[in-house]
Write a protein that holds these residues in place. Structure first.
Motif, mmCIF file in Angstrom:
data_model
loop_
_atom_site.group_PDB
_atom_site.id
_atom_site.type_symbol
_atom_site.label_atom_id
_atom_site.label_comp_id
_atom_site.label_asym_id
_atom_site.label_seq_id
_atom_site.Cartn_x
_atom_site.Cartn_y
_atom_site.Cartn_z
ATOM 1 N N UNK A 168 0.749 -1.287 -0.080
ATOM 2 C CA UNK A 168 -0.224 0.010 0.016
ATOM 3 C C UNK A 168 0.907 1.289 -0.102
ATOM 4 N N UNK A 169 0.413 2.465 0.143
ATOM 5 C CA UNK A 169 1.058 3.728 0.111
ATOM 6 C C UNK A 169 1.073 4.235 1.631
ATOM 7 N N UNK A 170 0.418 3.502 2.327
ATOM 8 C CA UNK A 170 0.423 3.874 3.731
ATOM 9 C C UNK A 170 1.543 3.966 4.546
ATOM 10 N N UNK A 171 2.147 5.173 5.050
ATOM 11 C CA UNK A 171 3.435 4.968 5.878
ATOM 12 C C UNK A 171 3.273 4.292 7.070
ATOM 13 N N UNK A 172 1.993 4.589 7.815
ATOM 14 C CA UNK A 172 1.689 4.027 8.881
ATOM 15 C C UNK A 172 1.775 2.359 8.993
ATOM 16 N N UNK A 173 1.754 1.994 7.873
ATOM 17 C CA UNK A 173 1.765 0.515 7.671
ATOM 18 C C UNK A 173 3.216 0.291 7.077
ATOM 19 N N UNK A 174 4.072 1.278 7.047
ATOM 20 C CA UNK A 174 5.286 0.856 6.164
ATOM 21 C C UNK A 174 5.094 0.387 4.913
ATOM 22 N N UNK A 175 4.144 0.851 4.217
ATOM 23 C CA UNK A 175 3.714 0.358 2.722
ATOM 24 C C UNK A 175 3.521 -1.040 2.672
ATOM 25 N N UNK A 176 3.155 -1.850 3.894
ATOM 26 C CA UNK A 176 2.174 -3.090 3.837
ATOM 27 C C UNK A 176 0.887 -2.956 3.572
ATOM 28 N N UNK A 177 0.214 -3.978 2.941
ATOM 29 C CA UNK A 177 -0.998 -3.632 2.314
ATOM 30 C C UNK A 177 -2.077 -4.794 2.457
ATOM 31 N N UNK A 178 -3.312 -4.733 1.978
ATOM 32 C CA UNK A 178 -4.071 -5.946 1.744
ATOM 33 C C UNK A 178 -3.205 -7.254 1.293
ATOM 34 N N UNK A 179 -3.496 -8.402 1.940
ATOM 35 C CA UNK A 179 -2.922 -9.596 1.641
ATOM 36 C C UNK A 179 -1.648 -10.039 2.404
ATOM 37 N N UNK A 180 -1.329 -8.979 3.398
ATOM 38 C CA UNK A 180 -0.078 -9.452 4.335
ATOM 39 C C UNK A 180 -0.848 -10.250 5.265
ATOM 40 N N UNK A 181 -0.064 -11.251 5.817
ATOM 41 C CA UNK A 181 -0.225 -12.213 6.839
ATOM 42 C C UNK A 181 0.927 -12.386 7.392
ATOM 43 N N UNK A 182 0.691 -12.472 8.848
ATOM 44 C CA UNK A 182 1.759 -13.034 9.679
ATOM 45 C C UNK A 182 1.276 -13.709 11.007
ATOM 46 N N UNK A 183 1.625 -14.706 11.555
ATOM 47 C CA UNK A 183 1.135 -15.686 12.363
ATOM 48 C C UNK A 183 2.561 -15.702 13.506
ATOM 49 N N UNK A 184 1.812 -15.831 14.987
ATOM 50 C CA UNK A 184 2.794 -16.003 15.970
ATOM 51 C C UNK A 184 2.064 -17.169 16.705
ATOM 52 N N UNK A 185 2.802 -18.161 17.029
ATOM 53 C CA UNK A 185 2.637 -19.224 17.798
ATOM 54 C C UNK A 185 2.790 -18.953 19.244
ATOM 55 N N UNK A 186 1.704 -18.596 20.332
ATOM 56 C CA UNK A 186 2.051 -18.419 21.604
ATOM 57 C C UNK A 186 1.060 -18.776 22.528
ATOM 58 N N UNK A 187 1.227 -18.504 23.758
ATOM 59 C CA UNK A 187 0.197 -18.867 24.676
ATOM 60 C C UNK A 187 -0.697 -17.822 24.763
ATOM 61 N N UNK A 188 -2.060 -18.136 25.035
ATOM 62 C CA UNK A 188 -3.096 -17.183 25.165
ATOM 63 C C UNK A 188 -3.956 -17.708 26.235
#
Length: 345
Positions: A157-177
């Motif tokens: 994307x062009x959004x600076x607050x997202x550091x130019x990441x945009x739709x389609x970005x996926x990241x997963x953390x495996x942790x305890x909740x």
């Protein structure tokens, strides 16, 4: 120092890439690094673990086959391995090493242990090349101390607050909740940041806000999990690897004058649509050839897609969204949205 033993492994079947497995929430289970790189502190090239892969090797003058299957574990699919030799086979195991070793020991009554990844060919350059031949995007991991963030989708994307990441970005953390092993699925949708906390394949809670920091602050209002990090770090978008991927994706575009370049168009189609959606084979490129030949400048997406999909095929919102992103990447503009939840093509 002992030298790793080499085996003559043959790839009998390469198996398949499945978008839901290799790029979905549980994608981290469906990629692996080369056995020789496991203990190295360098960036690792990931190999897809493909259901249906079959590898053949001769051990003690007897032929063995190792195959990969989908194994249901705690309501999610993970890789399972089965070793076979003539009429005998091992139990399906979550470990390829356990599968081949147990069958070998049963046959020869020896305590010999074998490396399953080696016998699958995951250290063989030619086999790795074949297994990776149709991969459009290779997920990667980012580590901060003991925290591991698995990036399985990139969008821009062009959004600076997202550091130019945009739709389609996926990241997963495996942790305890709440004392349960959970998946923190972070993604960007409609330029909005979302976090789903998933346990036993069920969404426990979902948060939405404008930036990685503000959406994580909502999480921290309910729980102090991962409180020692900031939101943009947890999303993984400030790492140099992620930023490089975003820059590379920005270049993965073309203009309407390049539609005749089928190699380039194939790369774009594979990246934006094929790797995300498992559907029947369609002659998608025919649309572009028709548009070029007839010099069409206005395209009605619904009617055009109906020409390439099977009769009565139901095109879902996700597929429509992927097509819109793809068309934008190849130079189209003013692409209208559908208002219905599911469109029938």
């Amino acid at each position: 120092m002992s030298k790793t033993r080499e085996y003559n492994v043959k790839l009998a079947a390469m198996g398949i890439l499945e978008p839901e497995l290799h790029y979905g929430i549980y994608a981290r289970h469906w990629w692996t690094s080369r056995p020789s790189e496991k203990n190295q502190n360098t960036e690792k090239f990931l190999i897809p673990i493909r259901p249906g892969q079959k590898s053949i090797v001769i051990l003690n003058q007897r032929q063995f086959t190792i195959r990969i299957v989908k194994l249901l574990d705690n309501n999610i699919y993970i890789p399972g391995y089965c070793a076979e030799s003539l009429e005998l086979s091992s139990e399906i195991s979550i470990s390829s090493t356990a599968a081949i070793t147990s069958l070998y020991q049963q046959l020869f009554n020896k305590n010999t242990k074998f490396s399953g990844p080696l016998l699958l060919g995951w250290d063989d350059n030619e086999i790795i090349k074949e297994l990776s031949s149709d991969v459009c995007f290779f997920p990667f991991s980012i580590s901060y101390n003991k925290l591991n963030i698995f990036i399985h989708g990139i969008g821009v994307s062009n959004k600076l607050e997202l550091k130019n990441a945009g739709d389609g970005y996926h990241a997963t953390i495996l942790h305890f909740y709440k004392k349960k092993r959970s998946y923190f699925h972070q993604f960007i949708q409609n330029n909005t940041c979302k976090i789903q906390i998933i346990c036993e394949n069920r969404i426990e809670v979902e948060y939405t806000d404008n930036t990685p920091q503000t959406v994580w602050e909502k999480v921290w209002n309910d729980s102090k999990v991962l409180y020692e990090y900031n939101g943009i770090t947890l999303f993984g978008i400030n790492s140099s690897k992620t930023q490089q991927q975003i820059e590379d994706l920005k270049r993965l575009t073309c203009t309407t004058t390049e539609w005749n370049n089928q190699d380039q168009m194939n790369k774009l189609y594979n990246y934006y649509i094929k790797r995300h959606i498992k559907s029947s084979n369609i002659n998608w490129y025919k649309l572009f050839l028709t548009w070029i030949e007839k010099k069409i400048t206005i395209i009605e997406l619904y009617s055009e897609l109906s020409k390439i999909y099977p009769l009565n095929y139901k095109l879902k919102n996700e597929e429509i969204g992927r097509w819109k992103t793809f068309l934008k990447a190849v130079g189209c503009s003013n692409i209208a949205s559908f208002t219905t939840e599911e469109s029938k093509v």
